[in-house]
Design a protein around this motif. Structure first.
Motif, PDB file in Angstrom:
ATOM      1  N   LEU A  12       0.831  -1.205   0.000  1.00 42.74           N
ATOM      2  CA  LEU A  12       0.000   0.000   0.000  1.00 42.74           C
ATOM      3  C   LEU A  12       0.862   1.250   0.000  1.00 42.74           C
ATOM      4  O   LEU A  12       2.032   1.212   0.416  1.00 42.74           O
ATOM      5  CB  LEU A  12      -0.879   0.004   1.263  1.00 42.74           C
ATOM      6  CG  LEU A  12      -1.672  -1.268   1.532  1.00 42.74           C
ATOM      7  CD1 LEU A  12      -2.185  -1.271   2.960  1.00 42.74           C
ATOM      8  CD2 LEU A  12      -2.793  -1.406   0.543  1.00 42.74           C
ATOM      9  N   LYS A  13       0.285   2.368  -0.406  1.00 40.84           N
ATOM     10  CA  LYS A  13       0.982   3.649  -0.293  1.00 40.84           C
ATOM     11  C   LYS A  13       1.110   4.000   1.185  1.00 40.84           C
ATOM     12  O   LYS A  13       0.167   3.810   1.951  1.00 40.84           O
ATOM     13  CB  LYS A  13       0.219   4.754  -1.019  1.00 40.84           C
ATOM     14  CG  LYS A  13       0.222   4.605  -2.508  1.00 40.84           C
ATOM     15  CD  LYS A  13      -0.500   5.757  -3.160  1.00 40.84           C
ATOM     16  CE  LYS A  13      -0.486   5.589  -4.661  1.00 40.84           C
ATOM     17  NZ  LYS A  13      -1.167   6.696  -5.333  1.00 40.84           N
ATOM     18  N   PRO A  14       2.256   4.532   1.595  1.00 40.89           N
ATOM     19  CA  PRO A  14       2.439   4.904   3.009  1.00 40.89           C
ATOM     20  C   PRO A  14       1.453   5.989   3.440  1.00 40.89           C
ATOM     21  O   PRO A  14       1.142   6.894   2.664  1.00 40.89           O
ATOM     22  CB  PRO A  14       3.869   5.434   3.065  1.00 40.89           C
ATOM     23  CG  PRO A  14       4.532   4.925   1.846  1.00 40.89           C
ATOM     24  CD  PRO A  14       3.464   4.767   0.817  1.00 40.89           C
ATOM     25  N   GLN A  15       0.977   5.868   4.662  1.00 42.49           N
ATOM     26  CA  GLN A  15       0.073   6.853   5.255  1.00 42.49           C
ATOM     27  C   GLN A  15       0.732   7.439   6.502  1.00 42.49           C
ATOM     28  O   GLN A  15       1.289   6.689   7.296  1.00 42.49           O
ATOM     29  CB  GLN A  15      -1.256   6.201   5.648  1.00 42.49           C
ATOM     30  CG  GLN A  15      -2.010   5.576   4.492  1.00 42.49           C
ATOM     31  CD  GLN A  15      -2.440   6.589   3.458  1.00 42.49           C
ATOM     32  OE1 GLN A  15      -2.903   7.669   3.801  1.00 42.49           O
ATOM     33  NE2 GLN A  15      -2.284   6.249   2.189  1.00 42.49           N
ATOM     34  N   PRO A  16       0.649   8.748   6.699  1.00 43.35           N
ATOM     35  CA  PRO A  16       1.257   9.362   7.891  1.00 43.35           C
ATOM     36  C   PRO A  16       0.388   9.110   9.136  1.00 43.35           C
ATOM     37  O   PRO A  16      -0.373   9.963   9.557  1.00 43.35           O
ATOM     38  CB  PRO A  16       1.313  10.847   7.518  1.00 43.35           C
ATOM     39  CG  PRO A  16       0.182  11.012   6.556  1.00 43.35           C
ATOM     40  CD  PRO A  16       0.074   9.727   5.802  1.00 43.35           C
ATOM     41  N   ILE A  46       5.635  -3.547   7.549  1.00 39.17           N
ATOM     42  CA  ILE A  46       6.875  -3.690   6.785  1.00 39.17           C
ATOM     43  C   ILE A  46       6.888  -2.627   5.710  1.00 39.17           C
ATOM     44  O   ILE A  46       5.921  -2.454   4.970  1.00 39.17           O
ATOM     45  CB  ILE A  46       6.993  -5.097   6.176  1.00 39.17           C
ATOM     46  CG1 ILE A  46       7.044  -6.131   7.303  1.00 39.17           C
ATOM     47  CG2 ILE A  46       8.231  -5.185   5.271  1.00 39.17           C
ATOM     48  CD1 ILE A  46       6.942  -7.558   6.847  1.00 39.17           C
ATOM     49  N   ARG A  47       7.984  -1.920   5.645  1.00 39.31           N
ATOM     50  CA  ARG A  47       8.184  -0.885   4.630  1.00 39.31           C
ATOM     51  C   ARG A  47       9.136  -1.449   3.575  1.00 39.31           C
ATOM     52  O   ARG A  47      10.163  -2.042   3.903  1.00 39.31           O
ATOM     53  CB  ARG A  47       8.806   0.356   5.267  1.00 39.31           C
ATOM     54  CG  ARG A  47       9.040   1.477   4.286  1.00 39.31           C
ATOM     55  CD  ARG A  47       9.807   2.616   4.922  1.00 39.31           C
ATOM     56  NE  ARG A  47       9.056   3.214   6.017  1.00 39.31           N
ATOM     57  CZ  ARG A  47       9.599   3.721   7.123  1.00 39.31           C
ATOM     58  NH1 ARG A  47      10.912   3.679   7.294  1.00 39.31           N
ATOM     59  NH2 ARG A  47       8.855   4.255   8.051  1.00 39.31           N
ATOM     60  N   ARG A  48       8.778  -1.260   2.306  1.00 37.73           N
ATOM     61  CA  ARG A  48       9.621  -1.688   1.193  1.00 37.73           C
ATOM     62  C   ARG A  48      10.041  -0.459   0.413  1.00 37.73           C
ATOM     63  O   ARG A  48       9.202   0.350   0.015  1.00 37.73           O
ATOM     64  CB  ARG A  48       8.837  -2.627   0.277  1.00 37.73           C
ATOM     65  CG  ARG A  48       9.665  -3.149  -0.888  1.00 37.73           C
ATOM     66  CD  ARG A  48       8.831  -3.967  -1.829  1.00 37.73           C
ATOM     67  NE  ARG A  48       8.095  -3.041  -2.703  1.00 37.73           N
ATOM     68  CZ  ARG A  48       7.097  -3.398  -3.489  1.00 37.73           C
ATOM     69  NH1 ARG A  48       6.664  -4.630  -3.501  1.00 37.73           N
ATOM     70  NH2 ARG A  48       6.502  -2.497  -4.249  1.00 37.73           N
ATOM     71  N   THR A  49      11.329  -0.310   0.188  1.00 42.17           N
ATOM     72  CA  THR A  49      11.852   0.806  -0.597  1.00 42.17           C
ATOM     73  C   THR A  49      12.571   0.252  -1.811  1.00 42.17           C
ATOM     74  O   THR A  49      13.501  -0.544  -1.682  1.00 42.17           O
ATOM     75  CB  THR A  49      12.820   1.670   0.235  1.00 42.17           C
ATOM     76  OG1 THR A  49      12.163   2.118   1.423  1.00 42.17           O
ATOM     77  CG2 THR A  49      13.322   2.857  -0.555  1.00 42.17           C
ATOM     78  N   ASP A  50      12.111   0.647  -2.994  1.00 42.57           N
ATOM     79  CA  ASP A  50      12.754   0.271  -4.250  1.00 42.57           C
ATOM     80  C   ASP A  50      13.530   1.476  -4.749  1.00 42.57           C
ATOM     81  O   ASP A  50      12.959   2.543  -4.961  1.00 42.57           O
ATOM     82  CB  ASP A  50      11.715  -0.147  -5.287  1.00 42.57           C
ATOM     83  CG  ASP A  50      11.033  -1.445  -4.919  1.00 42.57           C
ATOM     84  OD1 ASP A  50      11.748  -2.399  -4.582  1.00 42.57           O
ATOM     85  OD2 ASP A  50       9.792  -1.499  -4.964  1.00 42.57           O
ATOM     86  N   ARG A  51      14.832   1.293  -4.931  1.00 39.46           N
ATOM     87  CA  ARG A  51      15.680   2.384  -5.412  1.00 39.46           C
ATOM     88  C   ARG A  51      16.102   2.103  -6.844  1.00 39.46           C
ATOM     89  O   ARG A  51      16.507   0.990  -7.173  1.00 39.46           O
ATOM     90  CB  ARG A  51      16.915   2.512  -4.527  1.00 39.46           C
ATOM     91  CG  ARG A  51      16.564   2.833  -3.094  1.00 39.46           C
ATOM     92  CD  ARG A  51      17.764   3.033  -2.240  1.00 39.46           C
ATOM     93  NE  ARG A  51      18.480   1.767  -2.072  1.00 39.46           N
ATOM     94  CZ  ARG A  51      19.500   1.606  -1.261  1.00 39.46           C
ATOM     95  NH1 ARG A  51      19.953   2.607  -0.549  1.00 39.46           N
ATOM     96  NH2 ARG A  51      20.101   0.442  -1.151  1.00 39.46           N
ATOM     97  N   MET A  59       6.659   1.690  -0.281  1.00 41.63           N
ATOM     98  CA  MET A  59       5.353   1.068  -0.068  1.00 41.63           C
ATOM     99  C   MET A  59       5.389   0.412   1.318  1.00 41.63           C
ATOM    100  O   MET A  59       6.460   0.207   1.870  1.00 41.63           O
ATOM    101  CB  MET A  59       5.072   0.017  -1.144  1.00 41.63           C
ATOM    102  CG  MET A  59       5.077   0.550  -2.561  1.00 41.63           C
ATOM    103  SD  MET A  59       3.764   1.719  -2.902  1.00 41.63           S
ATOM    104  CE  MET A  59       2.391   0.619  -3.105  1.00 41.63           C
ATOM    105  N   GLU A  60       4.217   0.083   1.846  1.00 39.14           N
ATOM    106  CA  GLU A  60       4.188  -0.588   3.143  1.00 39.14           C
ATOM    107  C   GLU A  60       3.003  -1.549   3.207  1.00 39.14           C
ATOM    108  O   GLU A  60       2.059  -1.445   2.430  1.00 39.14           O
ATOM    109  CB  GLU A  60       4.137   0.414   4.292  1.00 39.14           C
ATOM    110  CG  GLU A  60       2.917   1.268   4.324  1.00 39.14           C
ATOM    111  CD  GLU A  60       2.962   2.322   5.410  1.00 39.14           C
ATOM    112  OE1 GLU A  60       1.899   2.575   6.006  1.00 39.14           O
ATOM    113  OE2 GLU A  60       4.031   2.900   5.660  1.00 39.14           O
TER     114      GLU A  60
END
Length: 82
Positions: A12-16, A46-51, A59-60
């Protein structure tokens, strides 16, 4: 590496949701894709970061109680979920 028959994770898109997030565990920073097991507000996600060349995309997962998220974390880092 993703194993045959791996479970598909809903990203999902991260939410603050919380002002403070604590990273409990993470995968190696040397890879283009980084996973972080995070805790905030009594829940885990879980947070996923694609660089890549065009920057990075974060995404999370949904936020869940510790036991359920640790199970998913283990599946991700062993390649049984992606």
């Amino acid at each position: 590496m993703t194993q045959p028959g791996a479970v598909t994770v809903r990203w999902l898109k991260p939410q603050p949701r919380c002002p403070r997030i604590r990273v409990k565990e993470h995968t190696c920073e040397c890879r283009a894709r980084i996973y972080e097991l995070c805790q905030a507000g009594g829940l885990f996600f879980i947070r996923r970061t694609d660089r890549g060349r065009n920057g990075q995309k974060v995404m999370e997962t949904e936020w869940l109680p510790s036991a359920r998220m640790r199970e998913l974390w283990h599946k991700i880092i062993t390649g049984h979920a992606a």
